[in-house]
Design an enzyme around this catalytic site. Structure first.
Site, PDB file in Angstrom:
ATOM      1  N   LYS A   1      -6.352   3.990   9.702  1.00  0.00           N
ATOM      2  CA  LYS A   1      -7.541   4.510   9.017  1.00  0.00           C
ATOM      3  C   LYS A   1      -8.098   5.689   9.814  1.00  0.00           C
ATOM      4  O   LYS A   1      -9.186   5.610  10.395  1.00  0.00           O
ATOM      5  CB  LYS A   1      -8.607   3.409   8.868  1.00  0.00           C
TER       6      LYS A   1
ATOM      7  N   SER B   1     -12.652  -3.195  -0.200  1.00  0.00           N
ATOM      8  CA  SER B   1     -12.918  -2.851   1.194  1.00  0.00           C
ATOM      9  C   SER B   1     -14.420  -2.613   1.384  1.00  0.00           C
ATOM     10  O   SER B   1     -15.062  -1.965   0.558  1.00  0.00           O
ATOM     11  CB  SER B   1     -12.160  -1.579   1.594  1.00  0.00           C
TER      12      SER B   1
ATOM     13  N   ARG C   1       0.851  -1.195   0.000  1.00  0.00           N
ATOM     14  CA  ARG C   1       0.000   0.000   0.000  1.00  0.00           C
ATOM     15  C   ARG C   1       0.886   1.244   0.000  1.00  0.00           C
ATOM     16  O   ARG C   1       1.469   1.606   1.030  1.00  0.00           O
ATOM     17  CB  ARG C   1      -0.920  -0.004   1.224  1.00  0.00           C
TER      18      ARG C   1
END
Length: 227
Positions: A146, A119, A50
């Site tokens: 997050k 997601s 990521r």
């Protein structure tokens, strides 16, 4: 004549069979080879790279290295949010969020032979996940990875356990202290970030997480967290 990398010769069905068998999924930014080797030897089945805001050249360099290491360990390699680069770097698939351009675009770019993950954060998103090979369900617990996204709690994990049409990975704040709770809620697969990237011993941490998600927890002792 130089033989092609193993990922170029694996049949399509093999990727999906390996996905079905997967239990431990690591999501991380660029990490050194030594860390990845330890995590993979500890039992990580899937690694997602990521690098949300990195230049293409940086993503390609890191992704090619991740793909090679995953290949050596028989693990799947997933690239986050860059379906346009998946084939170039030898990724087994791509993962996209709800706001990352859509599943249809990702599938059109990676083709039928590669995996597409999505997601999900609500019951409707879990049920309506079409055209994907797996979903992430979370964040189960609040997590700094997050920021600004509230925890969904174990209720969504239970919902996914009953209603998800594809394999799902519970994600978000899952570690050695919380894994039994998501297991009781119905998860058979987990995705983690800090539980491995911040572990003093990634190999041991991965082994413990994998053992926990594969075992039957003591329901009287697990931390159930938010309902």
């Amino acid at each position: 004549m130089v033989a092609p990398p193993a990922w170029q010769t694996w049949p399509v069905i093999d990727r999906r069979e390996r996905l079905q068998a997967a239990r431990l999924y690591l999501v991380c930014d660029d990490q050194p080879d030594a860390f990845l080797d330890q995590a993979l030897r500890g039992g990580v089945d899937i690694v997602q790279l990521r690098l949300k805001h990195a230049p293409d050249a940086t993503v390609v360099r890191a992704a090619e290295r991740f793909a090679r290491l995953c290949d050596e360990h028989g693990a799947l390699f997933i690239l986050n949010d860059r379906p346009d680069l998946a084939a170039e770097v030898g990724a087994d698939g791509v993962h996209v969020g709800q706001d990352d351009g859509g599943v249809d675009r990702a599938r059109a770019l990676v083709g039928a032979e590669r995996l597409v993950g999505l997601s999900t954060h609500t019951p409707a998103q879990v049920v309506e996940a079409d055209g994907v090979d797996y979903i992430g369900v979370g964040p189960v617990y609040e997590t700094p990875t997050k920021p600004g996204r509230p925890a969904v709690g174990l209720a969504l994990v239970r919902h996914a356990g009953m209603r998800a049409r594809v394999p799902f990975f519970a994600i978000g704040g899952i570690d050695a202290a919380t894994v039994a709770g998501v297991r009781v809620a119905g998860a058979r697969r987990i995705a983690v970030v800090r539980a491995l990237t911040e572990a003093e011993d990634p190999l041991r941490a991965a082994r413990e997480l994998r053992a926990a998600i594969q075992s039957e927890p003591d329901r009287s002792e697990v931390r159930l967290g938010a309902a």
